[in-house]
Scaffold this motif. Structure first.
Motif, PDB file in Angstrom:
ATOM      1  N   LYS A  38       0.837  -1.208   0.000  1.00 56.29           N
ATOM      2  CA  LYS A  38       0.000   0.000   0.000  1.00 56.29           C
ATOM      3  C   LYS A  38       0.873   1.260   0.000  1.00 56.29           C
ATOM      4  O   LYS A  38       0.493   2.285  -0.551  1.00 56.29           O
ATOM      5  CB  LYS A  38      -0.934   0.014   1.207  1.00 56.29           C
ATOM      6  CG  LYS A  38      -2.118  -0.906   1.058  1.00 56.29           C
ATOM      7  CD  LYS A  38      -3.001  -0.792   2.287  1.00 56.29           C
ATOM      8  CE  LYS A  38      -4.294  -1.535   2.120  1.00 56.29           C
ATOM      9  NZ  LYS A  38      -5.161  -1.369   3.293  1.00 56.29           N
ATOM     10  N   GLU A  43      -3.596   4.102  -3.518  1.00 55.42           N
ATOM     11  CA  GLU A  43      -4.990   3.743  -3.711  1.00 55.42           C
ATOM     12  C   GLU A  43      -5.505   4.446  -4.960  1.00 55.42           C
ATOM     13  O   GLU A  43      -5.188   5.606  -5.206  1.00 55.42           O
ATOM     14  CB  GLU A  43      -5.802   4.171  -2.489  1.00 55.42           C
ATOM     15  CG  GLU A  43      -7.184   3.587  -2.437  1.00 55.42           C
ATOM     16  CD  GLU A  43      -7.880   3.872  -1.133  1.00 55.42           C
ATOM     17  OE1 GLU A  43      -9.004   4.410  -1.178  1.00 55.42           O
ATOM     18  OE2 GLU A  43      -7.312   3.561  -0.067  1.00 55.42           O
ATOM     19  N   GLY A  44      -6.271   3.734  -5.777  1.00 51.27           N
ATOM     20  CA  GLY A  44      -6.795   4.313  -7.004  1.00 51.27           C
ATOM     21  C   GLY A  44      -5.928   4.061  -8.220  1.00 51.27           C
ATOM     22  O   GLY A  44      -6.289   4.458  -9.324  1.00 51.27           O
ATOM     23  N   ALA A  45      -4.787   3.396  -8.041  1.00 54.81           N
ATOM     24  CA  ALA A  45      -3.928   3.065  -9.180  1.00 54.81           C
ATOM     25  C   ALA A  45      -4.562   1.920  -9.972  1.00 54.81           C
ATOM     26  O   ALA A  45      -5.463   1.230  -9.493  1.00 54.81           O
ATOM     27  CB  ALA A  45      -2.541   2.645  -8.693  1.00 54.81           C
ATOM     28  N   ARG A  46      -4.089   1.732 -11.176  1.00 54.14           N
ATOM     29  CA  ARG A  46      -4.507   0.583 -11.979  1.00 54.14           C
ATOM     30  C   ARG A  46      -3.528  -0.550 -11.671  1.00 54.14           C
ATOM     31  O   ARG A  46      -2.316  -0.331 -11.728  1.00 54.14           O
ATOM     32  CB  ARG A  46      -4.500   0.933 -13.458  1.00 54.14           C
ATOM     33  CG  ARG A  46      -5.532   2.016 -13.790  1.00 54.14           C
ATOM     34  CD  ARG A  46      -5.395   2.547 -15.194  1.00 54.14           C
ATOM     35  NE  ARG A  46      -5.438   1.534 -16.226  1.00 54.14           N
ATOM     36  CZ  ARG A  46      -6.543   1.180 -16.887  1.00 54.14           C
ATOM     37  NH1 ARG A  46      -7.684   1.776 -16.615  1.00 54.14           N
ATOM     38  NH2 ARG A  46      -6.492   0.261 -17.817  1.00 54.14           N
ATOM     39  N   LYS A  62      -7.173  -1.597  -3.227  1.00 49.20           N
ATOM     40  CA  LYS A  62      -8.229  -0.653  -3.643  1.00 49.20           C
ATOM     41  C   LYS A  62      -7.863   0.083  -4.942  1.00 49.20           C
ATOM     42  O   LYS A  62      -7.797   1.319  -4.978  1.00 49.20           O
ATOM     43  CB  LYS A  62      -8.536   0.328  -2.523  1.00 49.20           C
ATOM     44  CG  LYS A  62      -9.098  -0.346  -1.283  1.00 49.20           C
ATOM     45  CD  LYS A  62      -9.465   0.669  -0.230  1.00 49.20           C
ATOM     46  CE  LYS A  62     -10.096  -0.026   0.949  1.00 49.20           C
ATOM     47  NZ  LYS A  62      -9.204  -0.297   2.027  1.00 49.20           N
ATOM     48  N   PRO A  63      -7.638  -0.667  -6.014  1.00 46.87           N
ATOM     49  CA  PRO A  63      -7.305  -0.012  -7.286  1.00 46.87           C
ATOM     50  C   PRO A  63      -8.533   0.629  -7.920  1.00 46.87           C
ATOM     51  O   PRO A  63      -9.670   0.246  -7.629  1.00 46.87           O
ATOM     52  CB  PRO A  63      -6.817  -1.187  -8.145  1.00 46.87           C
ATOM     53  CG  PRO A  63      -7.546  -2.375  -7.617  1.00 46.87           C
ATOM     54  CD  PRO A  63      -7.677  -2.122  -6.137  1.00 46.87           C
ATOM     55  N   SER A  64      -8.305   1.598  -8.797  1.00 49.17           N
ATOM     56  CA  SER A  64      -9.422   2.157  -9.570  1.00 49.17           C
ATOM     57  C   SER A  64      -9.872   1.131 -10.595  1.00 49.17           C
ATOM     58  O   SER A  64     -11.040   1.060 -10.956  1.00 49.17           O
ATOM     59  CB  SER A  64      -9.000   3.455 -10.271  1.00 49.17           C
ATOM     60  OG  SER A  64      -7.994   3.190 -11.238  1.00 49.17           O
ATOM     61  N   PHE A  65      -8.924   0.333 -11.075  1.00 47.15           N
ATOM     62  CA  PHE A  65      -9.217  -0.759 -11.984  1.00 47.15           C
ATOM     63  C   PHE A  65      -8.213  -1.845 -11.669  1.00 47.15           C
ATOM     64  O   PHE A  65      -7.009  -1.615 -11.717  1.00 47.15           O
ATOM     65  CB  PHE A  65      -9.073  -0.296 -13.438  1.00 47.15           C
ATOM     66  CG  PHE A  65      -9.436  -1.365 -14.440  1.00 47.15           C
ATOM     67  CD1 PHE A  65     -10.768  -1.579 -14.773  1.00 47.15           C
ATOM     68  CD2 PHE A  65      -8.457  -2.131 -15.035  1.00 47.15           C
ATOM     69  CE1 PHE A  65     -11.109  -2.561 -15.692  1.00 47.15           C
ATOM     70  CE2 PHE A  65      -8.797  -3.102 -15.953  1.00 47.15           C
ATOM     71  CZ  PHE A  65     -10.128  -3.316 -16.276  1.00 47.15           C
TER      72      PHE A  65
END
Length: 74
Positions: A38, A43-46, A62-65
């Motif tokens: 982490k 957080e929010g990375a692909r 917790k990825p965006s994709f």
């Protein structure tokens, strides 16, 4: 598929059902591993995770994709 690859797949498939038990037995290590990843991966990375097993690590990041692939039969 080569004999070596077949053996690797057989070993992976045979150990897959016990994965959750091993995660619990080594909980401290895995928690530290997630904490470090982490730190490296915001957080929010692909994220593409190869050999994702249960997918727990991918979910924790917790990825965006996120895409996870594992060839083991669980």
């Amino acid at each position: 598929m080569s004999a070596r690859k077949q053996e690797i797949r057989r070993l992976s498939d045979s150990s897959a059902p016990a994965r959750r038990e091993w995660l619990q037995r080594a909980a401290y290590f895995h928690e530290e591993d997630v904490r470090y990843l982490k730190f490296l991966i915001p957080e929010g990375a692909r994220v593409l995770e190869l050999g994702c097993g249960t997918g727990d690590l991918l979910a924790d990041l917790k990825p965006s994709f996120g895409v996870g692939f594992d060839s083991a039969k669980a």
